[in-house]
Design an enzyme around this catalytic site. Structure first.
Site: not given
Length: 437
Positions: A57-58, A61, A179, A323
């Site tokens: 996951r990124h 944020r 995605d 996520d």
């Protein structure tokens, strides 16, 4: 030389609060290893013939645009109070909301760089100048940035000997296995999270209203206010003032709000949730078996058919995602299956579906392909030529049990058995993908 993020030991892994508090921030929890990494058993090796595959996951944020609307509305109510009777609310007098929208925060960039460093150090024997990690990303800006920060951390850890690049960016407007935007008919988790909000939120709202006359907070406002604790914290890299407004019990209740959200959005509780992870797992199976991708769901067939954009000969693959997509992948594969669906009215303390353990900021799933030789009385048994291929999966460093393919306590399962266990995936979701449209 590229401008790499500077990895600061004081910022990683991001211990801003005691684990009992910080690890209850659901999807907004900074990455932490759920268990200490355990090397494979002594009769198994990860060599250049084997393959780790990582999806991550990124990093941390700012709130999304949708979340920002709810946060701003709740903050405005608190600030409209005529006065405060609890000193923990006094900061609101001069508080101005300054968080951005959607993008990574600096700490989130550091998380991904640190993950790249850790990957190099853990699997350094797999790499050579002719075989470096192959990196893909979904097209969202924060995901792309996380991928390039990861490559920077990897390069830095290798002293710039190995410098992977982001090779493929999958458009989120087209077929994209990283995605969850390809199932418009899928439902949402709102019915379940609304039930739980109506149970846990009123008491918190009443308490805050009693100390902030005129605020008139509702239960729904609470699920928008509690996230300001982690969002402020990861943005400013110090524990935010909203964290003091809630008790450990209330944070645990918010954690369950996040658990319900993931379970009923793209997890097992959503009829069309798991199918959204099918395409990615078919790509994983292709890499594990070094055979072409066979899939009729979310994959980009043009990209997956090319050895340039989907090679099958690398020793490590790193993919960067969201996520919700990772939850769909876990569910399609059969990870974290619960004996009963999560009850929107009552958390089961024995549940293993805990969002902070599944998809924290910079959370990751690693699939290791192993070469294992038979053991006899705890020693290496026969010649290496008799070694077989096995699979081991770790989520945030916790080895997954994989009972569905016959794994023992070590979590290792025969590669062929693992492939066979993925019948739902290999059958393109058994008709569920067609229901998405």
């Amino acid at each position: 030389m590229p401008n790499f993020p500077q990895i600061r030991a004081t910022s990683i892994p991001g211990k801003f609060a005691p684990p009992s508090l910080q690890n209850s921030w659901a999807a907004y929890t900074p990455y932490f290893p759920v268990e200490a990494y355990a090397p494979p058993p002594s009769n198994c090796v990860i060599t250049q013939l084997n393959l780790p595959n990582q999806i991550q996951r990124h990093g941390a944020r700012f709130p999304t645009s949708g979340a920002t609307e709810g946060i701003l509305a709740a903050v405005a109510k608190l600030k409209s109070a005529t006065h405060h009777t609890d000193p923990r609310l006094d900061f609101l007098t001069n508080y101005t909301y300054t968080l951005g929208i959607n993008d990574l925060v600096p700490f989130g960039a550091l998380q991904s760089a640190e993950a790249g460093r850790q990957t190099f150090e853990r699997y350094s024997r797999l790499f050579s100048k002719s075989n470096i990690p192959f990196v893909r990303s979904s097209g969202g800006t924060r995901v792309v940035d996380s991928a390039t920060n990861w490559t920077s951390g990897f390069s830095l850890a290798s002293n710039y000997v190995y410098n992977p690049i982001l090779s493929v960016i999958l458009s989120e407007d087209l077929n994209d296995t990283l995605d969850d935007a390809m199932c418009p008919n899928a439902g949402s988790s709102d019915p379940q999270t609304d039930v739980w909000t109506a149970i846990y939120g009123p008491a918190i709202a009443n308490r805050l209203n009693s100390h902030a006359p005129g605020a008139n907070l509702t239960a729904t406002d609470i699920s928008n206010l509690i996230p300001l604790c982690p969002f402020d914290t990861v943005a400013k890299e110090t524990l935010g003032p909203f964290c003091a407004l809630f008790t450990p019990v209330e944070f645990a209740q918010f954690e369950y709000f996040g658990d319900l959200d993931k379970f009923y959005n793209t997890g097992y509780g959503q009829a069309l949730g798991p199918v959204q992870g099918v395409g990615y797992i078919n790509e994983l199976l292709a890499r594990l078996t070094e055979t072409p991708v066979r899939d009729n769901t979310q994959t980009n067939r043009t990209l997956d058919a090319s050895p340039i954009t989907f090679p099958l000969d690398r020793h490590l693959y790193a993919d960067f995602s969201h996520d919700n997509e990772m939850i769909a992948i876990y569910s399609a594969m059969g990870l974290f299956k619960q004996a009963q669906p999560l009850d929107p009215t009552h958390p089961d303390p024995r549940r293993t579906w805990i969002t902070s353990h599944l998809t924290p900021f910079s959370g990751r799933m690693v699939t290791e392909r192993l070469s294992c030789r038979p053991q006899r009385r705890g020693t290496l048994g026969v010649a290496p030529s008799n070694a077989k291929a096995y699979v081991r999966i770790l989520v945030n460093d916790a080895v997954q049990p994989l009972q569905f393919c016959g794994a023992g306590k070590d979590g290792i399962c025969d590669l062929n058995a693992f492939v066979e266990s993925q019948a739902y995936v290999r059958n393109d979701g058994e008709g569920d993908f067609e229901k998405c449209f």
